[in-house]
Design a protein around this motif. Structure first.
Motif, short mmCIF file in Angstrom:
data_model
loop_
_atom_site.label_atom_id
_atom_site.label_comp_id
_atom_site.label_asym_id
_atom_site.label_seq_id
_atom_site.Cartn_x
_atom_site.Cartn_y
_atom_site.Cartn_z
N SER A 1 0.82 -1.22 0.00
CA SER A 1 0.00 0.00 0.00
C SER A 1 0.85 1.27 0.00
CB SER A 1 -0.94 0.00 1.21
OG SER A 1 -0.18 -0.04 2.41
N SER A 2 2.02 1.23 0.59
CA SER A 2 2.85 2.44 0.65
C SER A 2 3.60 2.62 -0.67
CB SER A 2 3.83 2.34 1.81
OG SER A 2 4.68 1.21 1.65
N ALA A 3 3.48 3.82 -1.25
CA ALA A 3 4.13 4.13 -2.52
C ALA A 3 5.58 4.56 -2.27
CB ALA A 3 3.37 5.23 -3.25
N PRO A 4 6.49 4.34 -3.20
CA PRO A 4 7.88 4.78 -3.04
C PRO A 4 7.96 6.32 -3.03
CG PRO A 4 7.53 3.89 -5.23
CD PRO A 4 6.29 3.60 -4.46
N TRP A 5 9.04 6.84 -2.50
CA TRP A 5 9.18 8.28 -2.32
C TRP A 5 9.27 9.02 -3.65
CZ3 TRP A 5 13.52 10.51 -4.38
CH2 TRP A 5 14.59 9.64 -4.70
N TYR A 6 9.77 8.34 -4.68
CA TYR A 6 9.95 9.01 -5.97
C TYR A 6 8.68 9.00 -6.81
CZ TYR A 6 10.66 4.10 -7.25
OH TYR A 6 10.52 2.77 -7.39
N TYR A 7 7.61 8.34 -6.34
CA TYR A 7 6.37 8.29 -7.14
C TYR A 7 5.63 9.61 -7.07
CZ TYR A 7 2.28 6.26 -9.32
OH TYR A 7 1.25 5.99 -10.19
N GLY A 8 5.74 10.36 -5.98
CA GLY A 8 5.14 11.68 -5.89
C GLY A 8 3.68 11.66 -5.53
N THR A 9 3.28 10.87 -4.55
CA THR A 9 1.88 10.83 -4.12
C THR A 9 1.70 11.75 -2.91
OG1 THR A 9 2.35 8.94 -2.70
CG2 THR A 9 1.59 8.48 -4.93
N THR A 10 0.49 12.27 -2.79
CA THR A 10 0.17 13.17 -1.67
C THR A 10 -0.79 12.55 -0.68
OG1 THR A 10 -1.62 14.12 -2.98
CG2 THR A 10 0.54 15.21 -3.08
N GLY A 11 -1.19 11.30 -0.88
CA GLY A 11 -2.13 10.65 0.02
C GLY A 11 -2.13 9.15 -0.21
N PRO A 12 -2.98 8.43 0.50
CA PRO A 12 -3.05 6.97 0.31
C PRO A 12 -3.54 6.63 -1.09
CG PRO A 12 -4.85 7.73 1.71
CD PRO A 12 -3.93 8.91 1.52
N THR A 13 -2.87 5.71 -1.74
CA THR A 13 -3.22 5.33 -3.10
C THR A 13 -2.66 3.95 -3.39
OG1 THR A 13 -3.03 5.95 -5.43
CG2 THR A 13 -1.13 6.37 -4.04
N LEU A 14 -3.26 3.32 -4.39
CA LEU A 14 -2.76 2.05 -4.93
C LEU A 14 -2.47 2.17 -6.42
CD1 LEU A 14 -5.11 -0.54 -3.16
CD2 LEU A 14 -2.71 -0.09 -2.67
N LYS A 15 -2.37 3.39 -6.89
CA LYS A 15 -2.15 3.61 -8.32
C LYS A 15 -0.80 3.08 -8.77
CE LYS A 15 -2.77 7.23 -11.78
NZ LYS A 15 -3.00 8.67 -12.02
N HIS A 16 0.16 3.06 -7.86
CA HIS A 16 1.49 2.59 -8.24
C HIS A 16 1.52 1.07 -8.42
CE1 HIS A 16 1.11 2.29 -3.88
NE2 HIS A 16 2.00 1.30 -3.92
N GLN A 17 0.48 0.36 -7.94
CA GLN A 17 0.42 -1.09 -8.12
C GLN A 17 -0.35 -1.48 -9.36
OE1 GLN A 17 1.99 -3.31 -6.53
NE2 GLN A 17 2.72 -2.23 -4.70
N ARG A 18 -1.05 -0.54 -9.99
CA ARG A 18 -1.84 -0.84 -11.18
C ARG A 18 -1.01 -0.58 -12.43
NH1 ARG A 18 -5.67 2.05 -7.87
NH2 ARG A 18 -7.23 0.60 -7.03
N PRO A 19 -1.42 -1.14 -13.57
CA PRO A 19 -0.67 -0.91 -14.81
C PRO A 19 -0.62 0.58 -15.15
CG PRO A 19 -2.20 -2.72 -15.09
CD PRO A 19 -2.53 -2.08 -13.77
N GLN A 20 0.55 1.06 -15.50
CA GLN A 20 0.73 2.46 -15.83
C GLN A 20 0.29 2.71 -17.27
OE1 GLN A 20 1.68 4.41 -13.29
NE2 GLN A 20 1.71 2.49 -12.11
N GLU A 21 -0.49 3.74 -17.44
CA GLU A 21 -1.07 4.01 -18.76
C GLU A 21 -0.01 4.36 -19.79
OE1 GLU A 21 -3.96 7.01 -18.28
OE2 GLU A 21 -5.31 5.81 -17.01
N ASP A 22 1.03 5.03 -19.37
CA ASP A 22 2.05 5.43 -20.34
C ASP A 22 2.89 4.25 -20.82
OD1 ASP A 22 3.02 5.05 -17.85
OD2 ASP A 22 4.54 6.65 -17.95
N LYS A 23 2.86 3.13 -20.08
CA LYS A 23 3.64 1.96 -20.48
C LYS A 23 2.79 0.89 -21.14
CE LYS A 23 7.13 2.52 -16.87
NZ LYS A 23 7.82 1.88 -15.71
#
Length: 497
Positions: A67-89
């Motif tokens: 659940s915790s995003a890495p520091w370089y991802y740039g999140t401002t709150g709780p999220t799981l977006k970093h675990q989902r497929p990235q749209e740009d890739k």
């Protein structure tokens, strides 16, 4: 509660520090305790779950390293977006309605010849060298073909057999079907006007199989078109559940029948469908049907279903006369040849000592199945004496050799010599003993000659027999002749010991 600056990148922390001149504070022990209590409350369901930036609840049971995003991802709150497929890739594939264009492009109408176009038809999409078919003179300029685009197809898109299908093409099939239906209605109307049979060929084909043939296990009413299955009682065990082994009795799901017994050695309540066919009055009915066929062939007009009482009386009379004829023939044979006392003999089971106990033996005589107690035997024949021997091979042993005890013979297939063989064996043993004695005497004599007078007297033993070798040889030859003479006498008597 977690602070708002906990998941911020270093760049944003430094920027906020320069703007506010306030460094991010470390979480105190009280803050850690509150965060732990909030986490346990969310897992227990007493506190609402965390919400991401899209408004979706985050499962509180997800581990922290997910659940915790890495520091370089740039999140401002709780999220799981970093675990989902990235749209740009993600690779973009062509849509389901995208396909190669067919035919030519008729939207553009060209009047004048264009430079670089085909010299024969005037299209810009090909040249004269690559023109398919025979070159022809045209009065107008041909339209250009479509310039096909490169489609990025996925794994399923490459294997879709409906790719490029145009649903508008199905209109032609619908129109053809409507024309056929219209022709049928027109033909039927003409037949009605001519006072012919109103049932069309199509209705006859539909009702033909329903009226004539019924599916096994069903009851079909052709007038009401209602099919009723022969359902079992709900309390009874289903046939296919009696034995789940696929190699057991075959169950036909279409007719719901199991002809054989699924548990032949255990289940006594269900014996299969064939048990019903070959039990009770079924066999009597089959015999009556066979008697009716045979009687009809002999010229007697009788039928099992039309005249069952007449058939039963005829069958009883036939069986009675048949038994009388058999007893008459048997009595005539006994009167002529006799032997009536043999008919009153005990049953064969008592005469031959046969029982119903099943015992199965192997090739070596061992019991495989059965209740008889197994007797331990050797695979070799026991107590069998060959070649007139009175003992078995291996009953005598001496000097590292096996032989027969009756004659002391060391040859297995030899003939027994009895007492003569024993004498020969004893003499050969004595001869070997005398030979050893002679060797010792010769060695002792040499020893005496090498010693002095006094020593020679002590070394020489007067009690021993130091005879010459010639005397010993003559004695042994004499004993051998005597043994051979005795052997000839035993041979004349028939080799009896």
């Amino acid at each position: 509660m977690t602070s708002s600056n906990q998941n911020l990148p270093v760049s944003q922390i430094l920027k906020s520090k320069s703007e506010i001149d306030d460094e991010p504070k470390k979480k105190s022990r009280e803050d850690w305790r509150k965060a732990k209590e909030l986490e346990e409350a969310r897992k227990a369901g007493t506190a609402p779950a965390a919400v991401d930036e899209e408004g979706k609840d985050i499962n509180p049971h997800i581990p922290q390293y997910i659940s915790s995003a890495p520091w370089y991802y740039g999140t401002t709150g709780p999220t799981l977006k970093h675990q989902r497929p990235q749209e740009d890739k993600q690779k973009q594939f062509s849509g389901i309605d995208e396909w190669y264009n067919r035919g030519v492009d008729t939207t553009k109408i060209v009047i004048k010849y264009r430079k670089g176009a085909c010299e024969n038809c005037g299209a810009m999409t090909h040249i004269k060298k690559r023109l398919y078919g025979k070159a022809q003179e045209r009065a107008s300029i041909a339209p250009d073909e479509f310039i096909q685009k490169n489609l990025a197809l996925s794994f399923d898109g490459k294997r879709d057999r409906w790719s490029g299908y145009d649903p508008a093409e199905h209109k032609a099939v619908i129109e053809e079907f409507q024309k056929v239906e219209e022709a049928k209605r027109h033909l039927k109307a003409e037949k009605l006007n001519a006072n012919e049979d109103s049932d069309g060929d199509e209705d006859k084909d539909e009702d033909k199989y329903v009226d004539e043939v019924d599916m096994p296990g069903t009851k079909v009413d052709s007038k009401q078109r209602i099919t009723v299955r022969n359902l079992r009682i709900r309390e009874d065990t289903a046939k296919y559940l009696r034995n789940l082994d696929p190699n057991s009795a075959y169950y036909d799901p279409k007719t719901r029948s199991m002809r054989e017994n699924p548990n032949p050695n255990r289940d006594e309540t269900y014996h299969g469908e064939n048990f019903v066919r070959f039990s009770g009055d079924t066999t009597n009915h089959a015999k009556a049907q066979l008697f009716a066929w045979e009687a009809y062939e002999k010229g007697v007009d009788v039928h099992l279903l039309a005249e069952p009482t007449k058939l039963e009386l005829l069958q009883k009379e036939y069986e009675k006369k048949k038994d009388q004829f058999k007893t008459k023939v048997q009595s005539s044979v006994l009167d002529c040849y006799g032997g009536e006392e043999h008919l009153h003999a005990p049953p064969k089971s008592l005469l031959l000592a046969q029982t119903e106990d099943y015992v199965e033996y192997s090739r070596l005589g061992k019991i495989i199945k059965g209740t008889e107690k197994e007797v331990i035997r050797s695979k070799y024949e026991e107590d069998v004496y060959i070649n007139n021997h009175t003992s078995v091979w291996g009953s005598y042993w001496t000097g590292g050799q096996w032989g027969y005890k009756c004659c002391h013979s060391f040859v297995k297939n030899s003939y027994c010599l009895g007492e003569a063989g024993l004498n020969i064996s004893n003499k050969s043993v004595a001869l070997e003993a005398n030979t050893t004695v002679t060797d010792e005497a010769v060695s002792n004599m040499g020893r005496v000659s090498s010693m002095g007078d006094e020593d020679s007297i002590d070394a020489y033993d007067k009690n021993k027999d130091y005879s010459s070798e010639e005397d010993i040889r003559s004695k042994t030859e004499k004993k051998e002749k005597e043994a051979k003479g005795k052997e000839k006498e035993y041979t004349k008597r028939g080799f009896k010991s």
